[in-house]
Design an enzyme around this catalytic site. Structure first.
Site, mmCIF file in Angstrom:
data_model
loop_
_atom_site.group_PDB
_atom_site.id
_atom_site.type_symbol
_atom_site.label_atom_id
_atom_site.label_comp_id
_atom_site.label_asym_id
_atom_site.label_seq_id
_atom_site.Cartn_x
_atom_site.Cartn_y
_atom_site.Cartn_z
ATOM 1 C CG ASP A 257 -12.776 2.310 -1.826
ATOM 2 O OD1 ASP A 257 -11.873 1.836 -2.283
ATOM 3 O OD2 ASP A 257 -13.137 2.523 -0.791
ATOM 4 C CB THR B 256 -6.193 -4.596 1.558
ATOM 5 O OG1 THR B 256 -7.294 -4.299 2.289
ATOM 6 C CG2 THR B 256 -5.574 -3.132 1.145
ATOM 7 C CD GLU C 160 -7.499 3.287 1.495
ATOM 8 O OE1 GLU C 160 -7.012 2.717 0.489
ATOM 9 O OE2 GLU C 160 -8.457 2.944 2.203
ATOM 10 C CG ASP D 56 -7.797 2.092 -2.795
ATOM 11 O OD1 ASP D 56 -6.777 1.924 -1.980
ATOM 12 O OD2 ASP D 56 -8.953 1.599 -2.478
ATOM 13 C CG ASP E 141 -2.474 -0.007 1.160
ATOM 14 O OD1 ASP E 141 -2.599 0.437 -0.340
ATOM 15 O OD2 ASP E 141 -3.005 -0.387 1.965
ATOM 16 C CB ILE F 214 -3.581 -2.133 -2.664
ATOM 17 C CG1 ILE F 214 -2.230 -2.027 -2.853
ATOM 18 C CG2 ILE F 214 -4.140 -3.631 -2.613
ATOM 19 C CD1 ILE F 214 -1.272 -3.473 -2.458
ATOM 20 C CG ASP F 215 -10.334 -1.016 -4.593
ATOM 21 O OD1 ASP F 215 -10.956 -0.813 -3.443
ATOM 22 O OD2 ASP F 215 -10.922 -1.403 -5.469
HETATM 23 P P1 AMP Z 1 -14.605 -4.726 -2.042
HETATM 24 O O1 AMP Z 1 -13.340 -5.352 -2.598
HETATM 25 O O2 AMP Z 1 -15.272 -4.279 -3.443
HETATM 26 O O3 AMP Z 1 -15.293 -5.452 -1.087
HETATM 27 O O4 AMP Z 1 -14.156 -3.245 -1.564
HETATM 28 C C1 AMP Z 1 -13.054 -2.863 -0.879
HETATM 29 C C2 AMP Z 1 -13.219 -1.658 -0.403
HETATM 30 O O5 AMP Z 1 -14.327 -1.500 0.470
HETATM 31 C C3 AMP Z 1 -12.038 -1.122 0.455
HETATM 32 O O6 AMP Z 1 -11.288 -0.141 -0.274
HETATM 33 C C4 AMP Z 1 -12.777 -0.491 1.648
HETATM 34 O O7 AMP Z 1 -12.517 1.087 1.597
HETATM 35 C C5 AMP Z 1 -14.122 -0.464 1.465
HETATM 36 N N1 AMP Z 1 -14.786 -0.995 2.599
HETATM 37 C C6 AMP Z 1 -14.432 -0.794 3.986
HETATM 38 N N2 AMP Z 1 -15.421 -1.125 5.047
HETATM 39 C C7 AMP Z 1 -16.602 -1.119 4.107
HETATM 40 C C8 AMP Z 1 -18.124 -1.121 4.333
HETATM 41 N N3 AMP Z 1 -18.465 -1.367 5.708
HETATM 42 N N4 AMP Z 1 -18.656 -1.246 3.215
HETATM 43 C C9 AMP Z 1 -18.733 -0.819 2.034
HETATM 44 N N5 AMP Z 1 -17.106 -0.809 1.633
HETATM 45 C C10 AMP Z 1 -16.244 -0.710 2.819
HETATM 46 MG MG MG Z 2 -10.161 0.434 -1.547
#
Ligand code: AMP
Ligand code: MG
Length: 334
Positions: free
Chosen positions: A280, A136, A78, A131, A55, A133-134
């Site tokens: 995101d 993680t 981030e 981001d 990251d 690393i989206d």
């Molecule tokens: P994904 O891989 O699509 O589930 O999304 C990952 C992203 O979800 C991360 O970059 C976080 O910023 C975000 N994230 C963290 N907590 C939550 C939450 N409670 N609801 C939705 N997204 C979240």
């Molecule tokens: Mg992300």
């Protein structure tokens, strides 16, 4: 490549070239860390440290790259270096610096921290959002993750790029070549390139018009989206295919290239008031839209990237191939 060449920003614009080259460096850094992790190299082994190192490393490399080319553009990203500078994180900082050195030779830890700190919270008339690393959790599992970079001008996303180092290039060869770059420019379509940033091909969303033929993608993590509500919606629309779960904004990429029809992100009951971060969704949303898709929140409101780091005006996310958007919004009113 269709009409991807246009006057204002085109494939040879400094913004596009910078975004592609920066994301490719960050992508290579992240993949190196993943390989070292699998090979059991001396990367720190606490649960989160590999992703922490990747990251920070990815953010340092991209921020330096953008700042040198666009010194007046703020970057809303981030991470910041506050935690990394703590004496008990000395080993992590050394690791970050050693990985960054593979891309920026002779960089010191102090320089690496200063590049990470190019990031700010300035939502101005023109800024980048990143981001590093989206996804993680996907990165740690060896699944999908993305480096997500977007340029926002007067609240409108004008350039979006997703580097998905672990995403199969062709759905028909899921065990074949991996590594995709998706890039979109406002009004000019979306393309997919290979991981070297070459061979662009125009992509477009699926033409499915009958809801029962739709396929849904959603988060892997149950804390990030309400899987149960998604299931209920699928039932209501007679969608029989199981949802395809994937981490990160790679979901926008597979929708943009027509592999799935819907990306649902109803807030999870574990955090019903969750507000999404701009980094995101900025890159992914323009890639889906420019491929012919539609992106709103689950109430049908357009995504608002102008308010701040958090998308406080929006609730959840709905992405579709366009044809099915209204029918899904209606079904979500249940
Ligand atoms: P994904 O891989 O699509 O589930 O999304 C990952 C992203 O979800 C991360 O970059 C976080 O910023 C975000 N994230 C963290 N907590 C939550 C939450 N409670 N609801 C939705 N997204 C979240
Ligand atoms: Mg992300």
């Amino acid at each position: 490549m269709g009409d991807w060449n246009f006057k204002s920003m085109d494939q040879n614009s400094p913004e596009v070239v910078t975004a592609i080259q920066g994301a490719m460096k960050a992508s290579a850094l992240c993949q190196k860390i993943r390989k070292d992790l699998v090979a059991g190299e001396s990367i720190l082994k606490s649960d989160k440290s590999p992703v922490t190192i990747a990251d920070y490393g990815a953010q340092a490399v991209i921020c330096k790259w953008i700042k040198e080319r666009f010194p007046h553009d703020p970057i809303v990203a981030e991470e910041d270096s506050k935690e990394l500078r703590r004496p008990d994180h000395k080993k992590i900082l050394e690791q970050v610096t050693s990985y960054v050195n593979a891309f920026v030779p002779n960089s010191s830890s102090e320089e690496v921290c200063s590049w990470i700190d190019f990031s700010s919270n300035s939502i101005t008339d023109r800024f980048w959002t990143l981001d590093p690393i989206d996804g993680t959790k996907g990165f740690l599992r060896g699944d999908q993750y993305a480096i997500a970079l977007a340029l926002i001008e007067k609240g409108v996303v004008t350039l979006g790029l997703l580097a998905c180092p672990n995403l199969y290039v062709d759905i028909h060869e899921p065990y074949g070549e991996r590594g995709c770059l998706f890039i979109a420019l406002k009004g000019k379509g979306s393309v997919q390139m290979d991981s070297r940033g070459v061979n662009p091909r125009a992509i477009s969303v699926s033409k499915v018009k009958n809801p029962s033929e739709a396929t849904i993608t959603e988060s892997v993590e149950p804390d990030h989206a309400d899987h149960l509500t998604h299931q209920r919606l699928a039932k209501k629309l007679n969608i029989s295919k199981p949802s395809f779960r994937m981490d990160s904004q790679a979901k926008y990429g597979i929708l943009a290239r027509g592999e799935v029809t819907l990306y649902l992100r109803v807030p999870s009951p574990s955090e019903p008031g969750y507000k999404e971060n701009i980094w995101d969704h900025a890159a992914g949303s323009i890639i889906a839209e420019e491929a012919g898709g539609r992106v709103t929140d689950v109430l049908g409101h357009p995504l608002d990237f102008s308010y701040g780091v958090k998308m406080v005006k929006n609730h959840g996310i709905l992405v579709s191939n366009g044809f099915l958007h209204d029918v899904v919004l209606k079904a979500l009113e249940m």
